[in-house]
Design a protein around this motif. Structure first.
Motif, short mmCIF file in Angstrom:
data_model
loop_
_atom_site.label_atom_id
_atom_site.label_comp_id
_atom_site.label_asym_id
_atom_site.label_seq_id
_atom_site.Cartn_x
_atom_site.Cartn_y
_atom_site.Cartn_z
N ARG A 82 0.86 -1.18 0.00
CA ARG A 82 0.00 0.00 0.00
C ARG A 82 0.90 1.22 0.00
NH1 ARG A 82 -1.46 1.62 5.69
NH2 ARG A 82 -0.13 0.37 7.06
N THR A 84 0.87 5.87 -0.14
CA THR A 84 0.19 7.16 -0.21
C THR A 84 1.17 8.19 -0.71
OG1 THR A 84 -1.23 8.72 1.00
CG2 THR A 84 0.72 7.94 2.15
N ASP A 100 1.21 5.12 17.02
CA ASP A 100 0.42 4.62 15.89
C ASP A 100 0.60 5.48 14.65
OD1 ASP A 100 -0.63 2.52 17.37
OD2 ASP A 100 -2.30 3.74 18.12
N GLU A 101 1.62 6.33 14.66
CA GLU A 101 1.82 7.25 13.55
C GLU A 101 3.10 6.94 12.78
OE1 GLU A 101 -0.03 11.49 14.85
OE2 GLU A 101 1.88 10.95 15.80
N TRP A 115 1.07 10.79 9.84
CA TRP A 115 0.19 9.89 9.12
C TRP A 115 -0.25 8.78 10.07
CZ3 TRP A 115 -0.23 11.42 3.97
CH2 TRP A 115 0.79 12.25 3.49
N ASP A 116 -1.51 8.38 9.96
CA ASP A 116 -1.98 7.22 10.68
C ASP A 116 -1.31 5.99 10.07
OD1 ASP A 116 -3.89 4.79 10.90
OD2 ASP A 116 -4.65 6.17 12.43
N ARG A 117 -0.62 5.22 10.89
CA ARG A 117 0.18 4.11 10.36
C ARG A 117 -0.68 3.02 9.74
NH1 ARG A 117 2.30 -0.17 13.33
NH2 ARG A 117 1.99 0.98 15.29
N ARG A 118 -1.89 2.85 10.23
CA ARG A 118 -2.73 1.76 9.73
C ARG A 118 -3.49 2.12 8.47
NH1 ARG A 118 -2.45 1.52 15.16
NH2 ARG A 118 -1.94 -0.52 16.09
N THR A 119 -3.76 3.41 8.26
CA THR A 119 -4.55 3.83 7.09
C THR A 119 -3.77 4.72 6.12
OG1 THR A 119 -5.37 5.84 8.18
CG2 THR A 119 -6.62 3.80 8.52
N ARG A 121 -3.57 7.77 6.42
CA ARG A 121 -4.31 9.03 6.33
C ARG A 121 -3.53 10.12 7.03
NH1 ARG A 121 -7.85 11.62 9.73
NH2 ARG A 121 -7.73 9.85 11.19
N THR A 123 -2.80 13.09 9.33
CA THR A 123 -3.48 13.55 10.52
C THR A 123 -2.95 14.86 11.07
OG1 THR A 123 -2.01 12.21 11.91
CG2 THR A 123 -4.10 11.19 11.20
#
Length: 263
Positions: A82, A84, A100-101, A115-119, A121, A123
């Motif tokens: 994945r 981004t 979690d970032e 960035w949100d590590r799981r998505t 996204r 932040t």
């Protein structure tokens, strides 16, 4: 300060000769080679700027305007799982995990992102007044390089500077510190446009030793130009594995460090 590693050691030797007899000369740090444990595929189109391993996953950032990304990569086959894009028009640089970032920085744009590590996204973001090159962390602070001999320590919450060190080898400043990784109480730093990694004492900034990766650079186009140099260090603490790669390299290596060369 664009001086090659060999010149740096040469300058250090001159400095030692110039010291008064009553002052002890600074001793050049030892150099050690590596043993390749395993070789993995790596995306040759990835202009690697940052690399880290966390919870069984490999994360990578790439640079160049219009091509800057943050990725999760499959170690075994180099496949991008994945990705981004960094905001348009910016030149992405190093990344590091915090909680979690994922935190990322840009080269000359003076802006960093959360960035949100799981998505993946975005932040948040913050600004700084210097170039951004590499990132790592020691469990308490974010550590940032800017291409100079200075490493900055940042508060992870505010990203404000809370300390700094000047990196020196045999008493001489070491510039072009690039991608960083914190490993067993030391800061490992790629030195841009060389095939060497500096092992840095985070308390003093002193280079404790050099890791010579010239044989690996030679397998990937020489590693002496701006476009294919060594850049990318990741450490897996659970299995005590050290990984290295470079910009546009087709390979990523798991390596063991050999004992320092005898003097």
């Amino acid at each position: 300060m664009r001086i090659a590693f060999a010149l740096l050691l040469g300058f250090a030797g001159c400095a030692q000769q110039a010291q008064p007899a009553e002052q002890p000369a600074a001793q050049a740090p030892p150099t050690q080679g590596v043993r390749v444990v395993r070789t993995y595929p790596h995306d040759p189109g990835a202009f690697t700027q940052g690399l880290f391993w966390l919870e069984g996953k490999l994360y990578e950032s790439t640079g160049l305007v219009g091509q800057s990304t943050i990725r999760e990569v499959n170690l075994e086959d180099g496949r991008v799982l994945r990705s981004t894009d960094i905001p348009a028009g910016l030149f992405g640089e190093g990344i590091v995990n915090w909680g979690d970032e994922v935190l990322s920085i840009t080269w000359q744009d003076n802006v960093g992102f959360r960035w949100d590590r799981r998505t993946f996204r975005q932040t948040g973001q913050w600004n700084y007044g210097h170039e951004g090159w590499g990132l790592t962390q020691d469990g308490r602070r974010i550590i940032m390089s800017d291409g100079s001999p200075i490493l900055r320590f940042l508060d992870p919450r505010t990203m404000q500077e809370v300390g700094r060190i000047e990196v020196t080898s045999a008493g001489q400043p070491v510039a072009r510190l690039n991608e960083l990784e914190y490993v067993k109480g030391e800061i490992l730093a790629n030195v841009w446009q060389t095939a060497f990694i500096a092992r840095i004492d985070p308390a003093t900034g002193e280079v404790k030793g050099w890791i010579d990766l010239r044989p690996l650079a030679a397998q990937n186009g020489g590693g002496t130009g701006e476009d294919n140099v060594l850049n990318g260090i990741a450490y897996d603490p659970d299995r005590d594995r050290l990984f290295v790669t470079g910009k546009n390299w087709p390979r990523l290596y798991e390596i063991d460090l050999l004992p320092p060369a005898a003097r």
